[in-house]
Write an enzyme that holds these catalytic residues in place. Structure first.
Site, mmCIF file in Angstrom:
data_model
loop_
_atom_site.group_PDB
_atom_site.id
_atom_site.type_symbol
_atom_site.label_atom_id
_atom_site.label_comp_id
_atom_site.label_asym_id
_atom_site.label_seq_id
_atom_site.Cartn_x
_atom_site.Cartn_y
_atom_site.Cartn_z
ATOM 1 N N HIS A 13 0.872 -1.187 0.000
ATOM 2 C CA HIS A 13 0.000 0.000 0.000
ATOM 3 C C HIS A 13 0.905 1.232 0.000
ATOM 4 O O HIS A 13 1.503 1.571 1.011
ATOM 5 C CB HIS A 13 -0.901 0.000 1.241
ATOM 6 C CG HIS A 13 -1.868 1.133 1.284
ATOM 7 N ND1 HIS A 13 -3.216 0.956 1.535
ATOM 8 C CD2 HIS A 13 -1.706 2.473 1.117
ATOM 9 C CE1 HIS A 13 -3.818 2.121 1.519
ATOM 10 N NE2 HIS A 13 -2.928 3.071 1.266
ATOM 11 N N HIS A 15 1.585 5.366 -1.667
ATOM 12 C CA HIS A 15 1.198 6.551 -2.445
ATOM 13 C C HIS A 15 2.449 7.109 -3.115
ATOM 14 O O HIS A 15 3.405 7.487 -2.435
ATOM 15 C CB HIS A 15 0.576 7.612 -1.531
ATOM 16 C CG HIS A 15 -0.697 7.157 -0.903
ATOM 17 N ND1 HIS A 15 -1.931 7.348 -1.500
ATOM 18 C CD2 HIS A 15 -0.935 6.468 0.231
ATOM 19 C CE1 HIS A 15 -2.876 6.810 -0.727
ATOM 20 N NE2 HIS A 15 -2.299 6.266 0.325
ATOM 21 N N ASN A 41 -5.368 7.414 -5.828
ATOM 22 C CA ASN A 41 -6.055 8.671 -5.448
ATOM 23 C C ASN A 41 -5.296 9.900 -5.931
ATOM 24 O O ASN A 41 -4.901 10.766 -5.168
ATOM 25 C CB ASN A 41 -6.318 8.736 -3.928
ATOM 26 C CG ASN A 41 -5.057 8.698 -3.077
ATOM 27 O OD1 ASN A 41 -4.048 8.128 -3.479
ATOM 28 N ND2 ASN A 41 -5.113 9.306 -1.904
ATOM 29 N N HIS A 185 -4.564 -0.725 5.809
ATOM 30 C CA HIS A 185 -3.999 0.007 6.962
ATOM 31 C C HIS A 185 -4.873 -0.072 8.211
ATOM 32 O O HIS A 185 -5.343 0.942 8.716
ATOM 33 C CB HIS A 185 -3.701 1.472 6.596
ATOM 34 C CG HIS A 185 -4.763 2.185 5.816
ATOM 35 N ND1 HIS A 185 -6.078 2.240 6.212
ATOM 36 C CD2 HIS A 185 -4.703 2.870 4.649
ATOM 37 C CE1 HIS A 185 -6.764 2.922 5.325
ATOM 38 N NE2 HIS A 185 -5.954 3.314 4.365
ATOM 39 N N ASP A 257 1.556 2.563 3.502
ATOM 40 C CA ASP A 257 0.710 3.752 3.376
ATOM 41 C C ASP A 257 1.554 5.016 3.444
ATOM 42 O O ASP A 257 1.086 6.059 3.894
ATOM 43 C CB ASP A 257 -0.407 3.781 4.428
ATOM 44 C CG ASP A 257 -1.537 4.734 4.040
ATOM 45 O OD1 ASP A 257 -1.590 5.133 2.864
ATOM 46 O OD2 ASP A 257 -2.343 5.091 4.911
ATOM 47 N N HIS A 261 3.520 14.392 1.487
ATOM 48 C CA HIS A 261 2.941 15.718 1.262
ATOM 49 C C HIS A 261 4.094 16.701 1.420
ATOM 50 O O HIS A 261 4.983 16.472 2.244
ATOM 51 C CB HIS A 261 1.870 16.046 2.306
ATOM 52 C CG HIS A 261 0.625 15.213 2.204
ATOM 53 N ND1 HIS A 261 -0.406 15.495 1.322
ATOM 54 C CD2 HIS A 261 0.228 14.100 2.864
ATOM 55 C CE1 HIS A 261 -1.366 14.593 1.463
ATOM 56 N NE2 HIS A 261 -1.010 13.730 2.386
HETATM 57 O O1 DOR Z 1 -3.163 9.544 5.870
HETATM 58 C C1 DOR Z 1 -3.530 9.241 4.743
HETATM 59 N N1 DOR Z 1 -2.984 9.801 3.646
HETATM 60 N N2 DOR Z 1 -4.531 8.352 4.602
HETATM 61 C C2 DOR Z 1 -5.086 8.094 3.418
HETATM 62 O O2 DOR Z 1 -5.988 7.298 3.367
HETATM 63 C C3 DOR Z 1 -4.633 8.795 2.205
HETATM 64 C C4 DOR Z 1 -3.275 9.289 2.349
HETATM 65 C C5 DOR Z 1 -2.914 10.290 1.276
HETATM 66 O O3 DOR Z 1 -3.180 10.029 0.116
HETATM 67 O O4 DOR Z 1 -2.324 11.317 1.614
HETATM 68 ZN ZN ZN Z 2 -3.298 5.063 1.666
#
Ligand code: DOR
Ligand code: ZN
Length: 352
Positions: A13, A15, A41, A185, A257, A261
């Site tokens: 998982h 990103h 996403n 998660h 996960d 950012h």
């Molecule tokens: O903390 C998170 N960040 N949880 C999520 O489900 C998405 C993720 C994100 O894409 O930043």
């Molecule tokens: Zn996630």
């Protein structure tokens, strides 16, 4: 000095984002992992075959695996980055037709379902869990053996959201007994307990939810870099997660996960949710499993279970970890990792 070797580590998982962020973070995962399940996403979310294939192409470029730029490949190899990394692609859940699913089945490892508005870029997710509306898609997924990956939170009180979602897992697992459902998660004892109730339920667990509980996030000075969704819960929840991870429970897989950012979006009034762990995940797992005398079970947690659950055979990669201190960088290209500036006890010595 204590060493531990992992074969084909997998992050089930992850990103990776897009654009410059993708270029900055993807090599950090492709360096030490054989593959990762890539979340859809983006803005807009990945919902078409074209978008999916284009995104995969950009990931392969970012990890130096599109072989038309030899100089770039050589550079990445010299730096120890890139190569032998498989992005396992996911689509963002919509009610899709069977024809469409047949067309994309070979290109995806699963479909990720987000309840509408529950987390980053999930506004177009599922607004109500109406089985009649969802049945054709879920039946087709079941027939085509496409797993359903779920962000399991309701819009209730923040500490109860995951536990409240258990009735939805129950409904889905019962209505579609052949559909593999991955509870993504997980953060609660309630979710751990679900694993033994339905053969078709599995789970991923992050490293941060194994290491922290809500006290670590807001019990003292507020720690924006530990803020994520689902939020870390109670010590007894953390203990339940630890027990299944450390035993290498066959229905549980590592999924970081890791959710990068930019620093300004985390250190803000209105902090973005996500913990960035990709570059230190394996080192932290080695430290945690070693301290619990469970290093022998790490291989199952970080690769073998996922290979069985998803029927995948990843590219060969051998990662040697060593019990040698590592000072975590303050940031990676403007993204602040968990434990930034702190010293952790294990390092990556070598990747073959
Ligand atoms: O903390 C998170 N960040 N949880 C999520 O489900 C998405 C993720 C994100 O894409 O930043
Ligand atoms: Zn996630």
């Amino acid at each position: 000095m204590k060493q531990h070797t992992l074969l084909m580590p997998l992050d089930m998982h992850l990103h990776l984002r897009d654009g410059v962020m993708l270029e900055n973070v993807a090599p950090l995962s492709s360096y030490s992992f054989s593959g990762a399940v890539v979340m859809p996403n983006l803005v807009p979310p990945v919902t078409t075959k074209i978008a999916l294939l284009d995104y995969k192409h950009r990931i392969l470029n970012a990890t130096g695996q599109n072989r038309y730029d030899d100089d770039f490949d050589d550079l990445l190899e010299e730096e120890g980055f890139g190569g032998d990394f498989e992005p396992f692609m996911t689509l963002f859940y919509n009610n899709y037709s069977k024809e469409f699913l047949e067309e994309v089945a070979d290109e995806i490892i699963g479909i990720k379902l987000y309840p509408a508005g529950i987390t980053t870029n999930s506004e177009s997710g599922v607004a109500s869990f109406d089985l009649n509306e969802m049945r054709p898609t879920l039946e087709a997924m079941s027939d085509l053996e496409i797993p359903l990956l779920v962000h399991g939170e309701t819009d209730g009180f923040v500490m109860d959201r995951e536990a409240e979602f258990m009735s939805i897992y129950e409904m889905l697992a019962t209505a579609f007994p052949k559909l593999k459902i991955i509870m993504e998660h997980i953060t609660t004892k309630a979710a751990v307990d679900m694993l033994s109730l339905h053969d078709n339920l599995y789970a991923t667990i992050t490293i941060h939810h194994l290491l922290i509980n809500l006290d670590d996030v807001v019990g003292g000075m507020m720690k924006p870099h530990l803020f994520c969704k689902p939020i870390a819960k109670r010590p007894e929840d953390q203990a339940a997660l630890l027990s299944v991870a450390l035993e290498g429970h066959p229905k549980v897989m590592f999924g970081s996960d890791s959710a990068p950012h930019p620093q300004h979006a985390k250190e803000a009034c209105g902090c973005a949710a996500g913990v960035f762990t990709a570059p230190i995940a394996l080192q932290l797992l080695a430290e945690l499993f070693d301290e619990n005398d469970a290093l022998d079970n790490l291989q199952a947690f970080v690769s073998d279970n996922a290979q069985v659950i998803y029927s995948i055979c990843p590219e060969f990669k051998e990662v040697t970890l060593v019990q040698e201190e590592f000072k975590v960088p303050e940031n990676y290209s403007g993204v602040v990792p968990m434990f930034a500036g702190e010293t952790i006890k294990w390092s990556i010595e070598n990747v073959d």
